[in-house]
Design a protein around this motif. Sequence first.
Motif, PDB file in Angstrom:
ATOM      1  N   SER A   1      -2.496 112.987 122.453  1.00 42.42           N
ATOM      2  CA  SER A   1      -2.979 113.756 121.308  1.00 42.42           C
ATOM      3  C   SER A   1      -3.942 112.799 120.615  1.00 42.42           C
ATOM      4  N   TYR A   2      -5.085 113.293 120.177  1.00 42.12           N
ATOM      5  CA  TYR A   2      -6.097 112.377 119.656  1.00 42.12           C
ATOM      6  C   TYR A   2      -6.756 112.933 118.396  1.00 42.12           C
ATOM      7  N   TYR A   3      -7.408 112.023 117.676  1.00 43.19           N
ATOM      8  CA  TYR A   3      -8.181 112.366 116.497  1.00 43.19           C
ATOM      9  C   TYR A   3      -9.510 111.642 116.610  1.00 43.19           C
ATOM     10  N   LEU A   4     -10.619 112.358 116.450  1.00 46.22           N
ATOM     11  CA  LEU A   4     -11.944 111.739 116.523  1.00 46.22           C
ATOM     12  C   LEU A   4     -12.471 111.459 115.117  1.00 46.22           C
ATOM     13  N   LEU A   5     -13.185 110.342 114.995  1.00 51.31           N
ATOM     14  CA  LEU A   5     -13.853 110.028 113.727  1.00 51.31           C
ATOM     15  C   LEU A   5     -14.943 111.067 113.468  1.00 51.31           C
ATOM     16  N   ARG A   6     -15.310 111.271 112.209  1.00 50.50           N
ATOM     17  CA  ARG A   6     -16.384 112.222 111.894  1.00 50.50           C
ATOM     18  C   ARG A   6     -17.743 111.650 112.275  1.00 50.50           C
ATOM     19  N   ARG A   7     -17.948 110.365 112.010  1.00 53.92           N
ATOM     20  CA  ARG A   7     -19.238 109.732 112.279  1.00 53.92           C
ATOM     21  C   ARG A   7     -19.040 108.425 113.033  1.00 53.92           C
TER      22      ARG A   7
ATOM     23  N   GLY B   1      -7.875 121.659 122.739  1.00 62.54           N
ATOM     24  CA  GLY B   1      -7.568 121.432 121.321  1.00 62.54           C
ATOM     25  C   GLY B   1      -7.598 119.954 121.000  1.00 62.54           C
ATOM     26  N   GLU B   2      -6.488 119.454 120.462  1.00 59.23           N
ATOM     27  CA  GLU B   2      -6.417 118.024 120.139  1.00 59.23           C
ATOM     28  C   GLU B   2      -5.598 117.260 121.179  1.00 59.23           C
ATOM     29  N   LEU B   3      -5.463 117.857 122.376  1.00 62.27           N
ATOM     30  CA  LEU B   3      -4.807 117.188 123.495  1.00 62.27           C
ATOM     31  C   LEU B   3      -5.828 116.917 124.585  1.00 62.27           C
TER      32      LEU B   3
ATOM     33  N   ILE C   1      -3.249 104.410 120.866  1.00 60.59           N
ATOM     34  CA  ILE C   1      -4.391 103.988 121.674  1.00 60.59           C
ATOM     35  C   ILE C   1      -5.682 104.139 120.868  1.00 60.59           C
ATOM     36  N   ALA C   2      -6.723 103.417 121.291  1.00 60.52           N
ATOM     37  CA  ALA C   2      -8.059 103.555 120.695  1.00 60.52           C
ATOM     38  C   ALA C   2      -9.000 104.072 121.773  1.00 60.52           C
ATOM     39  N   LEU C   3      -9.915 104.968 121.380  1.00 59.45           N
ATOM     40  CA  LEU C   3     -10.871 105.561 122.310  1.00 59.45           C
ATOM     41  C   LEU C   3     -12.278 105.113 121.944  1.00 59.45           C
ATOM     42  N   SER C   4     -13.051 104.654 122.925  1.00 64.90           N
ATOM     43  CA  SER C   4     -14.430 104.229 122.699  1.00 64.90           C
ATOM     44  C   SER C   4     -15.338 104.922 123.692  1.00 64.90           C
ATOM     45  N   ARG C   5     -16.554 105.195 123.245  1.00 65.30           N
ATOM     46  CA  ARG C   5     -17.568 105.867 124.066  1.00 65.30           C
ATOM     47  C   ARG C   5     -18.794 104.958 124.145  1.00 65.30           C
ATOM     48  N   ARG C   6     -19.510 105.032 125.274  1.00 71.40           N
ATOM     49  CA  ARG C   6     -20.725 104.227 125.460  1.00 71.40           C
ATOM     50  C   ARG C   6     -21.876 104.896 124.700  1.00 71.40           C
ATOM     51  N   VAL C   7     -22.428 104.177 123.712  1.00 67.33           N
ATOM     52  CA  VAL C   7     -23.546 104.679 122.923  1.00 67.33           C
ATOM     53  C   VAL C   7     -24.610 103.591 122.896  1.00 67.33           C
TER      54      VAL C   7
ATOM     55  N   TRP D   1      -8.847 107.685 117.864  1.00 61.56           N
ATOM     56  CA  TRP D   1      -7.589 107.079 118.266  1.00 61.56           C
ATOM     57  C   TRP D   1      -6.626 108.185 118.665  1.00 61.56           C
ATOM     58  N   GLY D   2      -5.509 107.790 119.226  1.00 61.49           N
ATOM     59  CA  GLY D   2      -4.551 108.794 119.662  1.00 61.49           C
ATOM     60  C   GLY D   2      -3.201 108.193 119.954  1.00 61.49           C
ATOM     61  N   GLN D   3      -2.362 109.015 120.563  1.00 59.03           N
ATOM     62  CA  GLN D   3      -1.008 108.601 120.899  1.00 59.03           C
ATOM     63  C   GLN D   3      -0.655 109.196 122.259  1.00 59.03           C
ATOM     64  N   ILE D   4       0.008 108.395 123.083  1.00 60.44           N
ATOM     65  CA  ILE D   4       0.398 108.850 124.420  1.00 60.44           C
ATOM     66  C   ILE D   4       1.573 109.814 124.293  1.00 60.44           C
ATOM     67  N   ARG D   5       1.415 110.999 124.862  1.00 55.72           N
ATOM     68  CA  ARG D   5       2.491 112.010 124.854  1.00 55.72           C
ATOM     69  C   ARG D   5       3.328 111.912 126.124  1.00 55.72           C
ATOM     70  N   LYS D   6       2.657 111.881 127.275  1.00 49.69           N
ATOM     71  CA  LYS D   6       3.331 111.748 128.568  1.00 49.69           C
ATOM     72  C   LYS D   6       2.308 111.304 129.590  1.00 49.69           C
ATOM     73  N   GLY D   7       2.740 111.118 130.838  1.00 50.71           N
ATOM     74  CA  GLY D   7       1.795 110.696 131.858  1.00 50.71           C
ATOM     75  C   GLY D   7       2.397 110.679 133.241  1.00 50.71           C
ATOM     76  N   ASN D   8       1.541 110.399 134.226  1.00 47.43           N
ATOM     77  CA  ASN D   8       1.993 110.266 135.622  1.00 47.43           C
ATOM     78  C   ASN D   8       2.435 108.825 135.854  1.00 47.43           C
ATOM     79  N   VAL D   9       3.702 108.661 136.202  1.00 53.08           N
ATOM     80  CA  VAL D   9       4.280 107.332 136.404  1.00 53.08           C
ATOM     81  C   VAL D   9       4.000 106.867 137.823  1.00 53.08           C
ATOM     82  N   VAL D  10       3.547 105.619 137.960  1.00 56.92           N
ATOM     83  CA  VAL D  10       3.318 105.011 139.265  1.00 56.92           C
ATOM     84  C   VAL D  10       4.624 104.342 139.694  1.00 56.92           C
ATOM     85  N   GLU D  11       5.061 104.655 140.906  1.00 56.02           N
ATOM     86  CA  GLU D  11       6.277 104.020 141.424  1.00 56.02           C
ATOM     87  C   GLU D  11       5.921 102.627 141.920  1.00 56.02           C
ATOM     88  N   ILE D  12       6.655 101.643 141.458  1.00 57.29           N
ATOM     89  CA  ILE D  12       6.416 100.245 141.851  1.00 57.29           C
ATOM     90  C   ILE D  12       7.239  99.944 143.093  1.00 57.29           C
ATOM     91  N   ALA D  13       6.577  99.486 144.152  1.00 56.10           N
ATOM     92  CA  ALA D  13       7.273  99.154 145.397  1.00 56.10           C
ATOM     93  C   ALA D  13       8.090  97.890 145.218  1.00 56.10           C
TER      94      ALA D  13
END
Length: 144
Positions: A47-53, A95-97, A114-120, A129-141
């Motif tokens: 879930s994330y929130y973008l800065l206005r400027r 939406g905001e996901l 987390i922090a989000l950056s874009r190339r400008v 910025w945002g927060q991790i809700r869930k994800g795909n887990v990598v199995e460690i051998a």
Amino acid sequence: LQFAVPGGLIGVGTKIDPTLTRADRLVGQVLGLKGQLPDVFSEIEISYYLLRRLLGVKTSDGGKQAKVQKLTKNEILMVNIGSTATGGRVSAVKGELAKITLTQPVCTEEGEKIALSRRVDKHWRLIGWGQIRKGNVVEIAESA
């Protein structure tokens, strides 16, 4: 070492080849006992929130700061999770996901900020910025 606190500096002696550890290559890597580390994710849903400027970027006509555009599918971002910085491709936005496929798997927890950056103009700029809700887990051998 009995315990370590966030922000505290500790030294760890290893038998790792020094070429792997030079030039801060291990910054952001996580070290811990087997079975006691958080999961490793290759894709995260946030879930994330973008800065206005945009910070520190003027528009071409010299006016106010440029507005931050919405996230788009297949866009490349830099994602900072803790002290780890990795690239990520936006695979879905609703939406905001957003769902981001990471270029390198990251050891982290759900709920982590987390922090989000874009190339400008050839520079990475903080866009939100945002927060991790869930994800795909990598199995460690298991190693022998």
